[in-house]
Design a protein around this motif. Structure first.
Motif, PDB file in Angstrom:
ATOM      1  N   VAL A 155      15.037   2.791  -2.175  1.00 41.52           N
ATOM      2  CA  VAL A 155      14.307   3.984  -2.599  1.00 41.52           C
ATOM      3  C   VAL A 155      12.898   3.839  -2.054  1.00 41.52           C
ATOM      4  O   VAL A 155      12.281   2.788  -2.192  1.00 41.52           O
ATOM      5  N   LYS A 156      12.395   4.885  -1.415  1.00 40.66           N
ATOM      6  CA  LYS A 156      11.035   4.831  -0.892  1.00 40.66           C
ATOM      7  C   LYS A 156      10.072   5.398  -1.927  1.00 40.66           C
ATOM      8  O   LYS A 156      10.324   6.444  -2.520  1.00 40.66           O
ATOM      9  N   GLY A 157       8.970   4.699  -2.121  1.00 40.47           N
ATOM     10  CA  GLY A 157       7.950   5.143  -3.060  1.00 40.47           C
ATOM     11  C   GLY A 157       7.064   6.207  -2.439  1.00 40.47           C
ATOM     12  O   GLY A 157       7.273   6.655  -1.307  1.00 40.47           O
ATOM     13  N   ASP A 158       6.044   6.602  -3.182  1.00 40.68           N
ATOM     14  CA  ASP A 158       5.083   7.582  -2.683  1.00 40.68           C
ATOM     15  C   ASP A 158       4.277   6.988  -1.536  1.00 40.68           C
ATOM     16  O   ASP A 158       4.072   5.782  -1.464  1.00 40.68           O
ATOM     17  N   LYS A 159       3.790   7.863  -0.677  1.00 38.61           N
ATOM     18  CA  LYS A 159       2.992   7.414   0.454  1.00 38.61           C
ATOM     19  C   LYS A 159       1.609   6.975  -0.035  1.00 38.61           C
ATOM     20  O   LYS A 159       0.978   7.667  -0.824  1.00 38.61           O
ATOM     21  N   VAL A 160       1.187   5.813   0.434  1.00 43.23           N
ATOM     22  CA  VAL A 160      -0.116   5.265   0.090  1.00 43.23           C
ATOM     23  C   VAL A 160      -0.973   5.302   1.344  1.00 43.23           C
ATOM     24  O   VAL A 160      -0.590   4.763   2.382  1.00 43.23           O
ATOM     25  N   LEU A 161      -2.124   5.958   1.258  1.00 41.78           N
ATOM     26  CA  LEU A 161      -3.035   6.041   2.396  1.00 41.78           C
ATOM     27  C   LEU A 161      -4.147   5.018   2.231  1.00 41.78           C
ATOM     28  O   LEU A 161      -4.758   4.913   1.169  1.00 41.78           O
ATOM     29  N   VAL A 162      -4.404   4.275   3.305  1.00 38.09           N
ATOM     30  CA  VAL A 162      -5.457   3.262   3.312  1.00 38.09           C
ATOM     31  C   VAL A 162      -6.485   3.712   4.342  1.00 38.09           C
ATOM     32  O   VAL A 162      -6.177   3.826   5.529  1.00 38.09           O
ATOM     33  N   PHE A 163      -7.711   3.974   3.893  1.00 35.84           N
ATOM     34  CA  PHE A 163      -8.757   4.507   4.762  1.00 35.84           C
ATOM     35  C   PHE A 163      -9.911   3.517   4.834  1.00 35.84           C
ATOM     36  O   PHE A 163     -10.433   3.082   3.811  1.00 35.84           O
ATOM     37  N   HIS A 164     -10.291   3.135   6.076  1.00 40.23           N
ATOM     38  CA  HIS A 164     -11.417   2.238   6.289  1.00 40.23           C
ATOM     39  C   HIS A 164     -12.521   3.009   7.004  1.00 40.23           C
ATOM     40  O   HIS A 164     -12.251   3.781   7.924  1.00 40.23           O
ATOM     41  N   LYS A 165     -13.750   2.782   6.588  1.00 38.11           N
ATOM     42  CA  LYS A 165     -14.880   3.450   7.226  1.00 38.11           C
ATOM     43  C   LYS A 165     -16.108   2.561   7.119  1.00 38.11           C
ATOM     44  O   LYS A 165     -16.322   1.906   6.102  1.00 38.11           O
ATOM     45  N   LYS A 166     -16.891   2.533   8.217  1.00 35.86           N
ATOM     46  CA  LYS A 166     -18.194   1.876   8.188  1.00 35.86           C
ATOM     47  C   LYS A 166     -19.240   2.950   8.444  1.00 35.86           C
ATOM     48  O   LYS A 166     -19.184   3.635   9.476  1.00 35.86           O
TER      49      LYS A 166
END
Length: 105
Positions: free
Chosen positions: A69-80
């Motif tokens: 079962v696939k879970g919800d999409k998790v977005l990982v955002f990096h910014k400097k």
């Protein structure tokens, strides 16, 4: 009656008849029976037994309902800031859905 058991590095509160999502179990097929024997605590109608670190002879018998079962999409955002650096990554965690059939204390 409920137990606290460790399944693939996470602790879950398990009761008979309850469905839960655990981290993906490789090689598990739908309808297969899996046993987890790392039981940390047993509560039987107010009579609590705590393991050191686990309870000998206690186990949880589960049936695999859905192997993937696939879970919800998790977005990982990096910014400097002020550097023009932005990166967006995402993933969907894979789980296995199991049904607790029996608790052997």
């Amino acid at each position: 009656m409920y137990v606290i058991a460790e399944i693939q590095g996470q602790q879950f509160k398990l009761e008979q008849g309850r469905r839960l999502f655990v981290h993906h179990i490789k090689g598990a097929e739908s309808g297969a029976v899996v046993e987890f024997d790392k039981v940390l605590l047993v509560d039987n109608a107010g009579n609590v037994t705590v393991g050191v670190p686990t309870i000998a002879g206690a186990k949880v018998v589960c049936e695999v309902v859905s192997p993937l079962v696939k879970g919800d999409k998790v977005l990982v955002f990096h910014k400097k800031r002020r550097k023009g650096y932005r990166k967006l990554n995402g993933h969907r965690q894979q789980f296995t859905e199991v049904l607790v059939k029996e608790i052997v204390a």
